[in-house]
Design a protein around this motif. Structure first.
Motif, short mmCIF file in Angstrom:
data_model
loop_
_atom_site.label_atom_id
_atom_site.label_comp_id
_atom_site.label_asym_id
_atom_site.label_seq_id
_atom_site.Cartn_x
_atom_site.Cartn_y
_atom_site.Cartn_z
N PHE A 596 0.80 -1.22 0.00
CA PHE A 596 0.00 0.00 0.00
C PHE A 596 0.84 1.28 0.00
O PHE A 596 0.29 2.36 0.13
CB PHE A 596 -0.93 0.02 1.23
CG PHE A 596 -1.84 -1.15 1.31
CD1 PHE A 596 -2.84 -1.34 0.39
CD2 PHE A 596 -1.69 -2.10 2.32
CE1 PHE A 596 -3.69 -2.42 0.46
CE2 PHE A 596 -2.53 -3.19 2.41
CZ PHE A 596 -3.54 -3.36 1.47
N ARG A 597 2.15 1.15 -0.09
CA ARG A 597 3.05 2.32 -0.01
C ARG A 597 2.73 3.17 1.21
O ARG A 597 2.65 4.41 1.16
CB ARG A 597 2.94 3.17 -1.29
CG ARG A 597 3.49 2.48 -2.53
CD ARG A 597 3.66 3.45 -3.67
NE ARG A 597 2.43 4.16 -3.98
CZ ARG A 597 2.34 5.15 -4.86
NH1 ARG A 597 3.41 5.55 -5.50
NH2 ARG A 597 1.19 5.73 -5.09
N ARG A 618 -0.27 7.50 6.19
CA ARG A 618 -0.88 7.57 4.86
C ARG A 618 -0.62 6.26 4.12
O ARG A 618 0.50 5.74 4.18
CB ARG A 618 -0.31 8.74 4.05
CG ARG A 618 -0.69 10.11 4.60
CD ARG A 618 -0.17 11.22 3.67
NE ARG A 618 -0.59 12.54 4.12
CZ ARG A 618 0.08 13.27 4.98
NH1 ARG A 618 1.21 12.82 5.50
NH2 ARG A 618 -0.37 14.46 5.35
N TRP A 619 -1.66 5.77 3.46
CA TRP A 619 -1.47 4.59 2.62
C TRP A 619 -2.34 4.73 1.38
O TRP A 619 -3.29 5.49 1.35
CB TRP A 619 -1.79 3.29 3.38
CG TRP A 619 -3.18 3.18 3.93
CD1 TRP A 619 -3.66 3.72 5.07
CD2 TRP A 619 -4.27 2.45 3.35
NE1 TRP A 619 -4.97 3.39 5.24
CE2 TRP A 619 -5.38 2.61 4.21
CE3 TRP A 619 -4.42 1.68 2.21
CZ2 TRP A 619 -6.60 2.03 3.94
CZ3 TRP A 619 -5.63 1.10 1.94
CH2 TRP A 619 -6.71 1.27 2.79
N HIS A 620 -1.98 3.99 0.35
CA HIS A 620 -2.61 4.14 -0.95
C HIS A 620 -3.21 2.81 -1.39
O HIS A 620 -2.58 1.75 -1.26
CB HIS A 620 -1.58 4.60 -1.99
CG HIS A 620 -0.90 5.90 -1.65
ND1 HIS A 620 -1.36 7.11 -2.08
CD2 HIS A 620 0.21 6.15 -0.90
CE1 HIS A 620 -0.58 8.06 -1.63
NE2 HIS A 620 0.39 7.51 -0.91
N ASP A 621 -4.43 2.89 -1.93
CA ASP A 621 -5.05 1.73 -2.55
C ASP A 621 -4.58 1.68 -4.00
O ASP A 621 -5.13 2.36 -4.87
CB ASP A 621 -6.58 1.85 -2.46
CG ASP A 621 -7.29 0.59 -2.93
OD1 ASP A 621 -6.65 -0.23 -3.62
OD2 ASP A 621 -8.48 0.42 -2.61
N LEU A 622 -3.54 0.89 -4.26
CA LEU A 622 -2.92 0.90 -5.57
C LEU A 622 -3.86 0.37 -6.66
O LEU A 622 -3.78 0.81 -7.81
CB LEU A 622 -1.63 0.07 -5.54
CG LEU A 622 -0.54 0.60 -4.60
CD1 LEU A 622 0.71 -0.26 -4.70
CD2 LEU A 622 -0.21 2.05 -4.91
N GLU A 625 -6.03 3.31 -7.49
CA GLU A 625 -5.31 4.40 -8.14
C GLU A 625 -4.77 4.00 -9.51
O GLU A 625 -4.71 4.84 -10.42
CB GLU A 625 -4.15 4.86 -7.25
CG GLU A 625 -4.61 5.51 -5.95
CD GLU A 625 -3.46 5.89 -5.06
OE1 GLU A 625 -2.29 5.66 -5.46
OE2 GLU A 625 -3.69 6.41 -3.95
N ARG A 626 -4.38 2.73 -9.67
CA ARG A 626 -3.76 2.31 -10.93
C ARG A 626 -4.76 1.74 -11.93
O ARG A 626 -4.45 1.71 -13.13
CB ARG A 626 -2.69 1.26 -10.64
CG ARG A 626 -1.59 1.71 -9.71
CD ARG A 626 -0.65 2.68 -10.39
NE ARG A 626 0.37 3.19 -9.48
CZ ARG A 626 1.50 2.55 -9.19
NH1 ARG A 626 1.74 1.36 -9.73
NH2 ARG A 626 2.38 3.08 -8.36
#
Length: 672
Positions: A596-597, A618-622, A625-626
């Motif tokens: 999740f970076r 902070r985390w990202h739903d790749l 997003e991608r």
């Protein structure tokens, strides 16, 4: 004939109850009549399906009604696979409606919910009974639209509208994929009844496309990664008894669709089909739990864990396809039994957990942020006990039902070395990911239960929480009791599933478990592996009793109470307890930075400054997003470019229609 004399009229009663909820939903008696009638109807359907599985001589049965398309009609068929999923759907429906009799009291806008619950159950039952593509897709869309209406209950909230919109888009995508899949299965002849489809042989290219389209259509409804984006916001936005239906029941209809398409209508599977399902299932199982571990919202956590459990089911289906394609019918029977048992188990413990989450929301005035809960074990004793059993079951702890189905699947992994080379290397890797998912599930639900029910209240709402109505508590107790019962006595359930397994596996099943001594479960042979839930339960109870007796006998009998403390110091503030974020920090640091970076930022004030320190994660739903955001941007851009089509002349519209007709005729001629 049973299907004409019982099942379809009972489904008509569900339709009548939907109308009753629409007409009388705003009156005091409307809730009781609608949910009570739906409970009674689902109970009758459940018992009828159980009788059919116990007396297989009545199967299969077919019925054709002069409705729908003029040259096709509406075909209905009741076989062992349909009967099992009818049992699952109506068991979940009966539990949800019993729960709703207590939970839905005081619903501010009952007409937004009441008509659609029986209609939703009607749609799911019709999907299972459909025996042609038209009826199947009609019922599938009806099921999707009624559940969408339930998700949109609180449409005033922007998050609810966005979740409902995403659900509608993904449901439309899934239906389009299934429509194309049925077109390929029917072939140029266009015979869309399932009997004709079974006689049509697929070419190599069509075989590949059928698998892809079936996974898109059924996998999007099941919530497989990367098609899972709609599931958490939709399940979290719906009322809790509807969340139990969507997560615990509707996803099983998606599993039924995959089984019907891949094991029944598509013909003999390719050797690589199993590998695709295993990989998708393993990725869904691990990522679903990693998503869940990062959630503070109790209902979103439960929704993400559904992704994990459906991944386990698809792993089992993948093993079954791999074994069947490589001439290992006994191993295929083992994997299919694990899949069917986990389908039933997940319906029970996920419905239980969503009902428990609803009891928490009801008792705390709608609070579902775990960091604002805590200490509920004292205020909600029945709910906390039932949720503890549900959390242990979903974590696959013995002797509960979740352990049995996952244990059976691990037995299938142990016989996989007999597969060909590619699958032989893939199967242990999938087994390792399953083991990782099991460990993550335990950590996830220790966190969820501990932060929600243990410790001290973190808010006034938690400190003054109260139990839910006795009817809702009865539904949770019934689901918890079934979780224990199926874990302690799985043998009779495996024998009940043998009829379904035989139908899909050329009459090869597991050995009859009723003949095993001491109620043991022996999937292959005693020397290979066996499980006895009753012995394990007795051992657990005896060990716990002896430990408690030993402590009370040799320790001090004086009962002492003192203030909570932190590292030896008095701790008057409940905010110093472990929070949901702090509990998941080690897992977030291990897995989140890669998957999740995830990043952490500490803002520490300088000496002498009075402002508070701040810790930000902070985390990202790749996947979002991608995949989803670029797709949405592309669709929006194309829509803007194609907007000019609204302003063409009639002559240009007619020219376009003529060109499209000529193109379609060329395609049909080339296909033939």
């Amino acid at each position: 004939m049973l299907i004409a004399g019982a099942f379809l009229p009972l489904l008509g009663i569900l339709l009548a109850l939907a109308v009753l909820g629409l007409v009388r939903g705003d009156r005091a008696c409307g809730t009781g009549l609608t949910y009570g009638g739906t409970l009674a109807t689902c109970s009758i359907l459940l018992l009828a399906a159980l009788v059919l599985l116990l007396q297989p001589s009545h199967l299969p049965q077919t019925l054709i009604l002069p409705l729908g398309l003029p040259w096709l009609g509406m075909h209905f068929r009741l076989d062992a696979l349909t009967a099992f999923f009818l049992l699952v759907v109506d068991l979940g429906g009966a539990l949800a409606c019993l729960y709703a009799l207590g939970y839905a009291k005081g619903e501010p806008e009952p007409k937004r919910v009441l008509p659609f619950v029986p209609a939703f159950l009607l749609g799911m039952n019709l999907v299972l009974l459909a025996d042609d593509a038209f009826t199947f897709l009609l019922a599938w869309e009806f099921m999707s639209l009624t559940s969408w209406a339930l998700v949109l209950r609180e449409h005033e909230a922007r998050a609810t509208r966005e979740g409902a919109y995403l659900y509608l888009v993904m449901a439309s995508l899934g239906t389009a994929a299934l429509l194309l899949c049925f077109g390929l299965l029917a072939g140029p002849g266009g015979a869309y009844d399932f009997t004709s489809i079974r006689r049509h042989a697929l070419g190599p290219t069509a075989h590949v496309l059928v698998l892809v389209l079936a996974l898109l259509g059924a996998g999007s409804k099941a919530g497989l990664v990367p098609l899972h984006a709609w599931l958490p916001p939709a399940h979290a936005a719906a009322p809790s008894h509807v969340s139990a239906l969507m997560s615990g029941v509707m996803t099983k209809v998606a599993v039924y669709a995959a089984l019907r398409l891949l094991f029944d209508l598509a013909g003999p599977p390719g050797w690589w089909w199993g590998a695709v399902l295993m990989v998708l299932g393993a990725v869904s199982a691990v990522l679903g739990l990693l998503y869940a571990v990062l959630q503070n919202d109790l209902k979103r956590l439960l929704a993400y864990s559904t992704v994990e459990n459906l991944g386990i089911v698809y792993i089992a289906l993948g093993f079954a396809l791999a074994f069947a394609a490589n001439g290992m019918p006994t191993a295929a029977a083992l994997a299919l039994s694990a899949a069917f048992l986990h389908v039933l188990n997940h319906t029970l413990f996920k419905s239980l957990l969503f009902m428990g989450a609803g009891a928490v929301l009801h008792g705390t005035g709608g609070e579902r942020d775990m960091d604002r809960l805590g200490g509920l074990i004292h205020r909600l004793p029945v709910t906390s006990a039932c949720c503890l059993l549900g959390a242990a079951a979903i974590s696959a702890l013995p002797p509960l039902n979740g352990f049995v189905s996952e244990w059976l699947l691990f037995q299938a992994v142990l016989v996989s070395p007999a597969l060909p080379e590619v699958l032989r290397f893939l199967a242990p890797a999938v087994g390792a990911l399953m083991a990782l998912a099991a460990a993550l599930a335990a950590a996830c639900f220790v966190r969820a239960y501990g932060i929600t029910f243990l410790g001290r209240p973190r808010s006034e709402a938690a400190a003054h929480a109260h139990e839910i109505d006795h009817k809702a508590r009865l539904a949770m107790i019934a689901a918890a009791a079934l979780c224990v019962l199926l874990g302690v006595f799985p043998g009779p359930v495996i024998d009940l599933l043998s009829l379904v397994v035989a139908e899909l596996n050329h009459d090869v099943t597991l050995p009859a478990q009723g003949r095993q001594g001491w109620l043991s479960l022996v999937p292959i042979e005693p020397a290979h592996s066996s499980y006895n839930g009753l012995v394990l339960l007795v051992f657990v109870l005896a060990s716990a009793g002896l430990a408690a007796g030993f402590v009370h006998r040799f320790a001090s009998r004086a009962l002492r109470r003192g203030p909570a403390w932190d590292c030896g110091y008095p701790d008057p503030d409940p905010r110093t307890q472990y929070s949901a974020a702090s509990f998941s920090q080690p897992l977030r640091r291990v897995f989140g930075t890669v998957v999740f970076r995830a990043s952490e930022q500490v803002d520490m004030p300088a000496p002498g400054e009075t402002r508070p320190a701040r810790f930000t994660v902070r985390w990202h739903d790749l996947v979002w997003e991608r995949l989803y955001m670029p797709t949405a941007s592309l669709v929006g851009s194309l829509a803007d470019r194609l907007n000019i089509l609204q302003y063409l002349t009639v002559r240009r519209y007619l020219s376009m229609m003529f060109a499209a007709l000529v193109t379609l005729l060329i395609v049909v001629a080339a296909w033939r």
